[in-house]
Write a protein that holds these residues in place. Structure first.
Motif, mmCIF file in Angstrom:
data_model
loop_
_atom_site.group_PDB
_atom_site.id
_atom_site.type_symbol
_atom_site.label_atom_id
_atom_site.label_comp_id
_atom_site.label_asym_id
_atom_site.label_seq_id
_atom_site.Cartn_x
_atom_site.Cartn_y
_atom_site.Cartn_z
ATOM 1 N N ALA A 250 0.840 -1.200 0.000
ATOM 2 C CA ALA A 250 0.000 0.000 0.000
ATOM 3 C C ALA A 250 0.875 1.250 0.000
ATOM 4 C CB ALA A 250 -0.924 -0.006 1.209
ATOM 5 N N SER A 251 1.949 1.202 0.762
ATOM 6 C CA SER A 251 2.875 2.332 0.805
ATOM 7 C C SER A 251 3.515 2.557 -0.557
ATOM 8 C CB SER A 251 3.970 2.024 1.827
ATOM 9 O OG SER A 251 4.105 3.037 2.738
ATOM 10 N N LYS A 252 3.908 1.469 -1.191
ATOM 11 C CA LYS A 252 4.541 1.564 -2.503
ATOM 12 C C LYS A 252 3.563 2.108 -3.539
ATOM 13 C CE LYS A 252 7.386 -1.162 -5.635
ATOM 14 N NZ LYS A 252 7.989 -2.461 -5.904
ATOM 15 N N GLN A 253 2.312 1.651 -3.488
ATOM 16 C CA GLN A 253 1.296 2.131 -4.423
ATOM 17 C C GLN A 253 1.006 3.611 -4.192
ATOM 18 O OE1 GLN A 253 -2.034 -0.586 -3.974
ATOM 19 N NE2 GLN A 253 -1.574 -1.441 -5.994
ATOM 20 N N LEU A 254 0.936 4.021 -2.937
ATOM 21 C CA LEU A 254 0.695 5.431 -2.622
ATOM 22 C C LEU A 254 1.825 6.294 -3.168
ATOM 23 C CD1 LEU A 254 -0.980 7.613 -1.215
ATOM 24 C CD2 LEU A 254 0.296 7.113 0.875
ATOM 25 N N LEU A 255 3.055 5.824 -3.025
ATOM 26 C CA LEU A 255 4.202 6.552 -3.549
ATOM 27 C C LEU A 255 4.109 6.681 -5.066
ATOM 28 C CD1 LEU A 255 6.997 7.848 -3.144
ATOM 29 C CD2 LEU A 255 7.973 5.560 -3.394
ATOM 30 N N MET A 256 3.727 5.619 -5.743
ATOM 31 C CA MET A 256 3.604 5.645 -7.205
ATOM 32 C C MET A 256 2.515 6.615 -7.644
ATOM 33 S SD MET A 256 4.178 1.608 -8.079
ATOM 34 C CE MET A 256 3.737 1.782 -9.793
ATOM 35 N N VAL A 257 1.404 6.630 -6.929
ATOM 36 C CA VAL A 257 0.298 7.536 -7.258
ATOM 37 C C VAL A 257 0.729 8.987 -7.054
ATOM 38 C CG1 VAL A 257 -1.983 8.319 -6.495
ATOM 39 C CG2 VAL A 257 -1.539 5.880 -6.823
ATOM 40 N N ARG A 258 1.426 9.247 -5.955
ATOM 41 C CA ARG A 258 1.893 10.610 -5.686
ATOM 42 C C ARG A 258 2.917 11.055 -6.725
ATOM 43 N NH1 ARG A 258 3.506 11.347 0.409
ATOM 44 N NH2 ARG A 258 3.570 13.497 -0.283
ATOM 45 N N GLN A 259 3.809 10.148 -7.128
ATOM 46 C CA GLN A 259 4.799 10.492 -8.152
ATOM 47 C C GLN A 259 4.121 10.807 -9.478
ATOM 48 O OE1 GLN A 259 7.438 7.103 -8.046
ATOM 49 N NE2 GLN A 259 8.923 8.179 -6.769
ATOM 50 N N ALA A 260 3.111 10.018 -9.842
ATOM 51 C CA ALA A 260 2.393 10.254 -11.090
ATOM 52 C C ALA A 260 1.665 11.598 -11.046
ATOM 53 C CB ALA A 260 1.405 9.117 -11.351
ATOM 54 N N ALA A 261 1.051 11.913 -9.925
ATOM 55 C CA ALA A 261 0.343 13.187 -9.780
ATOM 56 C C ALA A 261 1.327 14.360 -9.856
ATOM 57 C CB ALA A 261 -0.417 13.216 -8.460
ATOM 58 N N LEU A 262 2.487 14.206 -9.231
ATOM 59 C CA LEU A 262 3.497 15.260 -9.273
ATOM 60 C C LEU A 262 4.030 15.448 -10.687
ATOM 61 C CD1 LEU A 262 5.083 17.256 -7.537
ATOM 62 C CD2 LEU A 262 6.779 15.460 -7.161
ATOM 63 N N GLN B 190 2.430 14.809 -13.433
ATOM 64 C CA GLN B 190 1.357 15.437 -14.197
ATOM 65 C C GLN B 190 1.297 16.941 -13.890
ATOM 66 O OE1 GLN B 190 -2.605 13.939 -13.303
ATOM 67 N NE2 GLN B 190 -3.086 13.928 -15.480
ATOM 68 N N LEU B 191 1.488 17.304 -12.635
ATOM 69 C CA LEU B 191 1.488 18.713 -12.246
ATOM 70 C C LEU B 191 2.648 19.459 -12.907
ATOM 71 C CD1 LEU B 191 0.409 21.050 -10.461
ATOM 72 C CD2 LEU B 191 1.953 20.226 -8.673
ATOM 73 N N PHE B 192 3.838 18.852 -12.909
ATOM 74 C CA PHE B 192 4.992 19.481 -13.548
ATOM 75 C C PHE B 192 4.768 19.662 -15.041
ATOM 76 C CE2 PHE B 192 8.094 17.924 -10.089
ATOM 77 C CZ PHE B 192 7.952 19.102 -9.389
ATOM 78 N N GLU B 193 4.181 18.661 -15.686
ATOM 79 C CA GLU B 193 3.894 18.768 -17.120
ATOM 80 C C GLU B 193 2.917 19.910 -17.391
ATOM 81 O OE1 GLU B 193 4.951 17.103 -19.949
ATOM 82 O OE2 GLU B 193 6.518 16.270 -18.655
ATOM 83 N N LYS B 194 1.880 20.007 -16.559
ATOM 84 C CA LYS B 194 0.874 21.057 -16.726
ATOM 85 C C LYS B 194 1.497 22.441 -16.526
ATOM 86 C CE LYS B 194 -3.585 22.517 -14.858
ATOM 87 N NZ LYS B 194 -4.595 22.276 -13.809
ATOM 88 N N GLU B 195 2.324 22.577 -15.487
ATOM 89 C CA GLU B 195 2.975 23.862 -15.234
ATOM 90 C C GLU B 195 3.952 24.218 -16.348
ATOM 91 O OE1 GLU B 195 4.729 23.696 -11.343
ATOM 92 O OE2 GLU B 195 2.833 24.149 -10.355
ATOM 93 N N HIS B 196 4.649 23.226 -16.865
ATOM 94 C CA HIS B 196 5.585 23.467 -17.961
ATOM 95 C C HIS B 196 4.841 23.966 -19.198
ATOM 96 C CE1 HIS B 196 9.185 22.946 -20.419
ATOM 97 N NE2 HIS B 196 8.419 22.356 -21.310
#
Length: 51
Positions: A12-24, A26-32
């Motif tokens: 669960a911890s590993k999945q949460l980390l993967m989800v947070r990394q994907a969201a981050l 996506q945020l960087f791509e949007k800001e770029h």
């Protein structure tokens, strides 16, 4: 039972980390894209080296 719970918690911890990394990412791509659009409106651009 204890071992199973520890494994589930680790997964669960590993999945949460993967989800947070994907969201981050996506945020960087949007800001770029937004930053690139703002520069484009001012007649400026990023230098992109093409191979």
């Amino acid at each position: 039972m204890q071992d199973t719970m520890a494994q589930e918690l680790a997964l669960a911890s590993k999945q949460l980390l993967m989800v947070r990394q994907a969201a981050l990412h996506q945020l960087f791509e949007k800001e770029h894209e937004q930053y690139q659009q703002e520069l484009n409106e001012k007649g400026k651009a990023f230098y992109v080296e093409r191979l």
